[in-house]
Design an enzyme around this catalytic site. Structure first.
Site, short mmCIF file in Angstrom:
data_model
loop_
_atom_site.label_atom_id
_atom_site.label_comp_id
_atom_site.label_asym_id
_atom_site.label_seq_id
_atom_site.Cartn_x
_atom_site.Cartn_y
_atom_site.Cartn_z
N SER A 14 39.30 23.13 78.61
CA SER A 14 40.62 23.57 78.15
C SER A 14 41.69 23.46 79.24
CB SER A 14 40.54 25.03 77.68
OG SER A 14 39.55 25.16 76.71
N GLY A 15 41.41 24.00 80.43
CA GLY A 15 42.40 24.01 81.51
C GLY A 15 42.71 22.62 82.02
N GLU A 34 35.25 13.86 83.60
CA GLU A 34 34.43 14.86 82.92
C GLU A 34 33.01 14.30 82.88
OE1 GLU A 34 34.41 18.06 81.49
OE2 GLU A 34 32.33 17.44 81.20
N CYS A 47 33.43 28.75 72.42
CA CYS A 47 34.25 29.42 71.40
C CYS A 47 34.18 28.76 70.03
CB CYS A 47 35.71 29.44 71.83
SG CYS A 47 35.98 29.68 73.57
N LYS A 50 30.66 28.52 68.32
CA LYS A 50 30.25 29.92 68.10
C LYS A 50 30.96 30.51 66.90
CE LYS A 50 32.69 32.79 69.26
NZ LYS A 50 32.99 33.25 70.61
N TYR A 182 29.84 39.70 75.95
CA TYR A 182 30.39 38.95 74.81
C TYR A 182 29.33 38.07 74.15
CZ TYR A 182 35.44 39.40 76.08
OH TYR A 182 36.71 39.83 76.33
N ILE A 183 28.71 37.22 74.98
CA ILE A 183 27.84 36.18 74.40
C ILE A 183 26.61 36.81 73.77
CG2 ILE A 183 26.46 34.13 74.95
CD1 ILE A 183 28.54 33.42 77.07
N GLY A 268 25.39 36.44 81.79
CA GLY A 268 26.57 36.15 82.60
C GLY A 268 26.71 34.67 82.93
N ALA A 347 39.02 38.98 71.81
CA ALA A 347 38.20 39.42 70.68
C ALA A 347 36.75 39.08 70.93
CB ALA A 347 38.67 38.72 69.40
N GLU A 447 47.84 48.23 58.33
CA GLU A 447 48.93 49.22 58.21
C GLU A 447 48.57 50.53 58.92
OE1 GLU A 447 49.73 50.97 54.28
OE2 GLU A 447 47.77 50.27 53.63
P1 NDP Z 1 29.39 39.03 80.48
O1 NDP Z 1 29.71 39.17 81.90
O2 NDP Z 1 30.35 39.44 79.44
O3 NDP Z 1 28.01 39.76 80.16
C1 NDP Z 1 26.86 39.56 80.92
C2 NDP Z 1 25.85 40.58 80.48
O4 NDP Z 1 24.62 40.32 81.13
C3 NDP Z 1 26.25 42.00 80.81
O5 NDP Z 1 25.89 42.83 79.74
C4 NDP Z 1 25.42 42.30 82.05
O6 NDP Z 1 25.06 43.65 82.17
C5 NDP Z 1 24.18 41.49 81.79
N1 NDP Z 1 23.52 41.06 83.02
C6 NDP Z 1 24.09 40.44 84.06
N2 NDP Z 1 23.16 40.20 85.02
C7 NDP Z 1 22.00 40.70 84.55
C8 NDP Z 1 20.69 40.78 85.09
N3 NDP Z 1 20.41 40.27 86.28
N4 NDP Z 1 19.75 41.37 84.35
C9 NDP Z 1 20.02 41.87 83.14
N5 NDP Z 1 21.24 41.84 82.58
C10 NDP Z 1 22.23 41.24 83.29
O7 NDP Z 1 29.00 37.50 80.34
P2 NDP Z 1 28.82 36.57 79.10
O8 NDP Z 1 27.90 35.53 79.62
O9 NDP Z 1 28.47 37.31 77.88
O10 NDP Z 1 30.26 35.97 78.91
C11 NDP Z 1 30.96 35.38 80.02
C12 NDP Z 1 32.43 35.41 79.78
O11 NDP Z 1 32.76 34.44 78.81
C13 NDP Z 1 32.96 36.72 79.22
O12 NDP Z 1 33.24 37.63 80.23
C14 NDP Z 1 34.18 36.31 78.47
O13 NDP Z 1 35.28 36.35 79.32
C15 NDP Z 1 33.87 34.87 78.06
N6 NDP Z 1 33.55 34.82 76.63
C16 NDP Z 1 34.52 35.11 75.72
C17 NDP Z 1 34.27 35.10 74.38
C18 NDP Z 1 35.35 35.44 73.42
O14 NDP Z 1 36.52 35.41 73.79
N7 NDP Z 1 35.03 35.83 72.18
C19 NDP Z 1 32.95 34.75 73.85
C20 NDP Z 1 32.00 34.47 74.87
C21 NDP Z 1 32.30 34.51 76.20
P3 NDP Z 1 26.06 44.77 82.76
O15 NDP Z 1 27.05 45.06 81.69
O16 NDP Z 1 25.17 45.91 83.05
O17 NDP Z 1 26.66 44.16 83.98
#
Ligand code: NDP
Length: 456
Positions: A14-15, A34, A47, A50, A182-183, A268, A347, A447
């Site tokens: 995107s960027g 790319e 996105c 999904k 999120y994911i 993550g 969202a 509303e």
């Molecule tokens: P997030 O950072 O949102 O979530 C990662 C999750 O994994 C957290 O719950 C975290 O726990 C857990 N975690 C991390 N490390 C470990 C570990 N070593 N052991 C066990 N659990 C672990 O990352 P995502 O990958 O879900 O998403 C990445 C980013 O992508 C998001 O932050 C968002 O900005 C973007 N995104 C946006 C979407 C949208 O707009 N709808 C959809 C999907 C992604 P804890 O909470 O305890 O740290």
């Protein structure tokens, strides 16, 4: 010195695509590399696909809802293979559209992996032939995004990430999803919505850490009612092993074992900053491995800039787009522009859907003397005849002194669509009095946001 390009962009997500296609028409020579598919994470394996799977995951519920409206409707079957094929067709179309947009804008693009040998020299290795070519550029933009990370757990190679989840050949009958971000919640809801026996394992007490606590609580209660979803909170995965039956045995920290067909880790994402892209340390990285930049996206090497997930500010496509436009204005239109990262609406396309903008109640209380909270949880009208038990939630966080709305948090069907409009109001500094003066559209769920009168 004459360079081959005025701007060379590394990364076609995107960027990167946004920056390239808005710079070239200004009269600059722009190249872009790319290594995978044009469109990046958002279009190819994030996105967009999904959201398509998320639409599908509402199918059974939508049909069940029809009964309350007088229909004799039932689902006779569901084909994951057909869904994935349709999704792939749409993603291919979008990838082509991205390629055409770049071409139309006059950007020369390469399907190649790029690395830097000095601040102005890029080596391109063709992804298909392996042939190398060296080009030079005055300015370079790093837009290489991020990639899913998986913790070092025995048997982790048996697990997939979101990258692979989009290409599963069959819908697993049983799946474990690890993580609470999120994911994780989006995919857990997709799999469960489509009828897979789904286990969500998260180390915290409730998913979506960092979101408003009331919203999290509401979301958690709604998730708990999900027919095919089992929540394992305060729990970890300690190991994965191939089961003799062909599935995967998932060992939990508590000692329990889950028997599943697939394990997906959504633990993550990390910025994509290999050493050969970062001039072996000349481009400074922060402690998370993200490119360090100033407010204008400039790295520690002055002619090299970065936007999007590789900078690990807010990992969202629309943020990368805004950062890219700020980069174009700053570097090629002589108008230094930095992106304002406040009040970004976001969202989660889970079930229920969540949308949020501005401060959580916890953040507001930490920064303001007095905060008023307006909160409502209700059964949306559509669910009255259908008997669908899912509820909606809405919350406003208001600064009592200025009357400004500091945060808005909603859950329920179409939350994201509602939030987009309200986000304009928040960005403009709307006050609670402005919301009160706005006449609602009746009967709608939205509303409720302009009719909440009594602080809770
Ligand atoms: P997030 O950072 O949102 O979530 C990662 C999750 O994994 C957290 O719950 C975290 O726990 C857990 N975690 C991390 N490390 C470990 C570990 N070593 N052991 C066990 N659990 C672990 O990352 P995502 O990958 O879900 O998403 C990445 C980013 O992508 C998001 O932050 C968002 O900005 C973007 N995104 C946006 C979407 C949208 O707009 N709808 C959809 C999907 C992604 P804890 O909470 O305890 O740290």
């Amino acid at each position: 010195m004459a360079y081959d390009y005025d701007l060379f962009v590394i990364g076609g997500g995107s960027g990167g695509v946004r920056a390239a296609r808005f710079t070239a028409p200004l009269g600059f020579k722009v190249g872009l590399a790319e290594e995978y598919r044009m469109g990046g994470t958002c279009v190819i394996r994030g996105c967009v696909p999904k959201k398509l799977l998320s639409y599908a995951s509402h199918g059974f519920e939508d049909v069940a809802d029809l009964a309350g409206y007088g229909f004799d409707a039932r689902v006779d079957g569901f084909s994951w293979e057909r869904l994935i094929a349709a999704k792939d067709k749409e993603i291919n179309r979008l990838e082509g559209a991205y390629q055409n947009t770049l071409k139309g804008a006059g950007v020369e693009w390469f399907k190649a992996r790029a690395h830097l040998t000095d601040a102005h020299t890029i080596v391109l290795r063709d992804t298909e032939t392996g042939d190398e070519k060296t080009v030079t550029a005055d300015k370079i933009l790093l837009a290489t995004g991020g990639y899913p990370t998986v913790p070092a757990i025995p048997g982790r190679d048996l697990a997939i990430t979101s990258n692979e989840a989009f290409h599963l050949e069959t819908l697993p009958e049983r799946i474990v999803v690890y993580g609470g971000g999120y994911i994780a919640v989006e995919f857990a809801c997709i799999f469960a919505g489509l009828g897979a026996e789904t286990h969500l394992v998260y180390r915290g007490e409730q998913p979506l850490r960092g979101f408003d606590e009331d919203l999290r609580q509401f979301f958690f209660e709604q998730l708990d009612h999900h027919e095919h979803l089992t929540l394992h909170m305060g729990e970890t995965i300690s190991g994965l092993a191939q089961a003799s039956s062909g599935g995967i045995d998932v060992a939990l920290g508590s000692g329990q074992t889950l028997k599943v067909d697939q394990a997906m880790f959504a633990t993550g994402r990390a910025p994509n900053t290999p050493a050969d892209l970062c001039l072996d340390g000349q481009i400074a990285l922060n402690d998370k491995g993200a490119v360090t930049i100033d407010e204008f996206g400039q790295t520690t090497v002055p002619n090299i800039y970065a936007v999007g997930d590789v900078t690990d500010r807010v990992q969202l496509t629309p943020v990368a787009l805004h950062e890219a436009m700020a980069f174009v204005k700053t570097v090629f239109q002589d108008t230094p522009t930095s992106m304002d990262h406040s009040n970004i609406a976001t969202a989660v396309f889970s079930h229920p859907e969540i949308a949020t903008c501005g401060l959580t109640e916890e953040q507001a209380r930490a920064s303001y003397d007095a905060v008023d909270i307006y909160r409502s949880s209700f059964r949306p009208m559509k669910n009255t005849l259908s008997g669908n038990p899912s509820r909606s939630f809405m919350k406003l966080v208001v600064d009592r002194d200025s009357d400004r709305i500091l945060g808005m948090h909603i859950a329920g069907r179409d939350s994201a669509e509602m939030m987009q409009g309200f986000a304009v109001a928040l960005k403009m500094g709307a006050k609670k009095a402005d919301f009160d003066a706005t006449v609602g559209i009746h009967p709608t769920s939205a509303e409720e946001l302009v009719t909440m009168r009594t602080p809770s």
